[in-house]
Design a protein around this motif. Structure first.
Motif, PDB file in Angstrom:
ATOM      1  N   LEU A  47       0.831  -1.196   0.000  1.00  0.00           N
ATOM      2  CA  LEU A  47       0.000   0.000   0.000  1.00  0.00           C
ATOM      3  C   LEU A  47       0.869   1.251   0.000  1.00  0.00           C
ATOM      4  CD1 LEU A  47      -2.674  -1.097   2.639  1.00  0.00           C
ATOM      5  CD2 LEU A  47      -2.730  -1.364   0.158  1.00  0.00           C
ATOM      6  N   ILE A  48       1.977   1.200   0.735  1.00  0.00           N
ATOM      7  CA  ILE A  48       2.885   2.339   0.764  1.00  0.00           C
ATOM      8  C   ILE A  48       3.604   2.478  -0.570  1.00  0.00           C
ATOM      9  CG2 ILE A  48       4.873   3.354   1.954  1.00  0.00           C
ATOM     10  CD1 ILE A  48       4.016   1.882   4.456  1.00  0.00           C
ATOM     11  N   TYR A  49       3.952   1.358  -1.189  1.00  0.00           N
ATOM     12  CA  TYR A  49       4.537   1.392  -2.529  1.00  0.00           C
ATOM     13  C   TYR A  49       3.621   2.123  -3.509  1.00  0.00           C
ATOM     14  CZ  TYR A  49       8.639  -1.707  -2.301  1.00  0.00           C
ATOM     15  OH  TYR A  49       9.871  -2.241  -2.072  1.00  0.00           O
ATOM     16  N   VAL A  50       2.334   1.780  -3.461  1.00  0.00           N
ATOM     17  CA  VAL A  50       1.380   2.385  -4.384  1.00  0.00           C
ATOM     18  C   VAL A  50       1.290   3.886  -4.150  1.00  0.00           C
ATOM     19  CG1 VAL A  50      -1.066   2.510  -4.978  1.00  0.00           C
ATOM     20  CG2 VAL A  50       0.041   0.290  -4.740  1.00  0.00           C
ATOM     21  N   VAL A  51       1.240   4.299  -2.894  1.00  0.00           N
ATOM     22  CA  VAL A  51       1.176   5.725  -2.577  1.00  0.00           C
ATOM     23  C   VAL A  51       2.408   6.453  -3.110  1.00  0.00           C
ATOM     24  CG1 VAL A  51       1.182   7.409  -0.701  1.00  0.00           C
ATOM     25  CG2 VAL A  51      -0.300   5.400  -0.568  1.00  0.00           C
TER      26      VAL A  51
END
Length: 304
Positions: free
Chosen positions: A117-121
């Motif tokens: 999820l942090i990668y996507v952000v």
């Protein structure tokens, strides 16, 4: 057109293969750390660093990459950034090892589920990567699953958050540096090597080092080198060839395998765990089907 669509099909396949190998190896890491439970967390970190250097140097020699290593070391900015990534990955290693040895594999697994999820952000906000509707649906499903386990876990998941943020930061830094996977990794180990040697020398002087117990422990300590280098090598290859959004979702392989390791070692599996992993696995299916469709389109003769 999305940034991932700009990636050629052969490059995408190579990147996916490398990332899958890395995450599969990490997924079975709990078995190694459980087997080496007699080695304290901080000492294990020292062994991982020290024995990664000769094993990494061997790979560099076999691949004839010493000129790349020296070129990176001559670039002050690159050398410093690799020093920063080395410090970040050392924190990740330390926290993960401690979590496994303390019987908190599910919490470690949650950290690597939060990580995508942090990668996507980061990919969307900072690197201008763009997601299609199925990808956004997958992100939403994964966020719901992680939220369920976080809220009903009973306490703030500090281990999970630390693992997620540290590994995302490491991946982002390595993706931005124009240095090969293995040369960069070797320089990171070189940065950490003096501190590791000093710490193990102190433990040896105090007669408190676990490896002094016998040859079996020594063998487990030596094994930390290749088990550290190989998955990081494959991860670095994947990180340089894949969009962060795709790289992040491939990472679900690792925590899923760790989840099954937690079950194997008898950790408590709650109703919240069941809902969490159900949502996350559904997210993986949605995202993977969309990426498979994109890969087929990009590889078609008309697209080429």
């Amino acid at each position: 057109m999305t940034s991932s669509a700009l990636t050629s099909a052969p490059t995408l396949r190579n990147g996916v293969t490398a990332a899958v190998i890395a995450y599969t190896m990490w997924g079975f890491f709990p078995f190694y750390f459980k087997l080496a439970h007699m080695i304290p967390t901080t000492e294990m970190l020292g062994h991982r660093i020290i024995w990664s250097l000769p094993f990494g140097a061997l790979i560099i020699s076999l691949r004839h990459q010493w000129p790349d290593v020296f070129a990176a070391l001559k670039n002050p900015k690159m050398a410093l950034m690799l020093g920063l990534s080395a410090a970040i990955i050392a924190v990740n290693w330390l926290v993960y090892t401690w979590a496994v040895q303390q019987g908190r594999i599910f919490e470690a697994s949650l950290g690597y589920y939060i990580n995508p999820l942090i990668y996507v952000v980061v990919g969307v906000v900072f690197l201008k990567e763009r997601l299609r509707r199925p990808q956004w649906l997958a992100v939403a499903l994964a966020a719901i699953g992680v939220s369920i386990l976080t809220i009903y876990g009973g306490s703030f998941p500090i281990v999970s958050i630390t693992l997620a943020i540290s590994f995302t930061a490491y991946g982002v830094i390595r993706k931005q540096l124009n240095v090969g996977a293995m040369p960069g990794l070797l320089i990171e180990v070189i940065w950490l090597f003096p501190l590791a040697v000093a710490y193990l020398a102190w433990l040896t002087h105090q007669q408190s080092a676990a490896y002094l117990q016998g040859s079996d422990v020594v063998g487990l300590a030596l094994l930390a080198g290749p088990l550290t280098v190989l998955p990081l090598l494959f991860f670095a290859i994947g990180a340089r060839q894949l969009p962060l959004s795709l790289l992040g979702f491939l990472q679900f392989i690792g925590p899923t395998l760790q989840f099954f390791c937690g079950l194997y070692f008898g950790e408590k599996f709650t109703f919240a765990h069941a809902w969490c992993f159900g949502f996350i696995w559904l997210a993986v299916i949605v995202f993977s089907l969309d990426k498979w469709r994109e890969l087929r389109i990009s590889a078609s003769p008309k697209t080429a």
